[in-house]
Design an enzyme around this catalytic site. Sequence first.
Site, PDB file in Angstrom:
ATOM      1  N   LEU A   1      40.764  39.248  34.920  1.00  0.00           N
ATOM      2  CA  LEU A   1      41.899  38.473  34.438  1.00  0.00           C
ATOM      3  C   LEU A   1      41.788  36.975  34.471  1.00  0.00           C
ATOM      4  CD1 LEU A   1      44.846  40.608  35.130  1.00  0.00           C
ATOM      5  CD2 LEU A   1      43.555  40.881  33.034  1.00  0.00           C
ATOM      6  N   CYS A   2      40.632  36.507  34.259  1.00  0.00           N
ATOM      7  CA  CYS A   2      40.138  34.999  34.619  1.00  0.00           C
ATOM      8  C   CYS A   2      39.374  34.759  33.472  1.00  0.00           C
ATOM      9  CB  CYS A   2      40.002  34.702  35.872  1.00  0.00           C
ATOM     10  SG  CYS A   2      38.490  35.635  36.749  1.00  0.00           S
TER      11      CYS A   2
END
Length: 289
Positions: free
Chosen positions: A88-89
């Site tokens: 999630l980056c």
Amino acid sequence: MANLKEVKQRITSVTSTQQITRAMKMVAAAKLRRAQDRILKMRPYSQKLTSILNDVISGMGGELDVVYAQQREVKSVLLVVMTSDKGLCGAFNSNAIKAAVYLLENRFKAADVTILPLGKKAFEYFSKRGYQINSDYYGIFADVKYDEVREIALYAMKGFESGKFDHVAMVYNHFRNVATQDVTVEQFLPMGVDASEKKEVSTDYILEPSKEYVVQDLVPTALKTQLYKAVLESNASEHGARMTSMDKATENAGELLKELKLLYNRSRQAAITNEILEIVAGANALEGN
């Protein structure tokens, strides 16, 4: 026209997702402030230390044999790959891994390569694909401390000194700002100092007790600092990438909610219109009878 119940369920789901992404953005922002503060304080020290070391060694010419600056034929390589522990980056992890794979398939294709993953994503990627890895330090980003980074630096330095590794390189994301992280491939060993070339040094240093003593003590410190700086750069880049990614995800969820609410209102209006038409048609039928 979409079913009202299905649209309402989607609205509820997207709203929950938006709350999660907004919370993750706030957490990433808080962690980024601390990580950014650490790297901004570390950079001047690291740059000055490296500058002094380069000046002193270069000024000494061939008078000093620095073991960590020895150039050898590259037969064995230690590749340090830094990623995050979580996803999630955005493209933060994939960009670093792609750069490492490119090195493995091109620059170090003929060498015996050992991967030293720092971060669970790098560990999972390379371990699943059968690469030779050292898995002792991949959990370092759970709580970044200098002592742990120093152990990693010592492992690489001892391996180079003993001849186990002829070359040590690092792949990490350099923190430029919140929205921009640059994938960087940096040579760790041998040092980027050529002690055989003597050059004029603009700054005159008075070294006690001797140049040799100072350099031999300064070189290991500089190498440990170099690795620690790279780890801090990667850590700040991770939080910056996650903050940006979650901010974009929150915006996208907001746009999707607008579309879903519009669809819900249209569907509800269509359902009401159909009911009215059915009532009118029933009333007309009764009047006809």
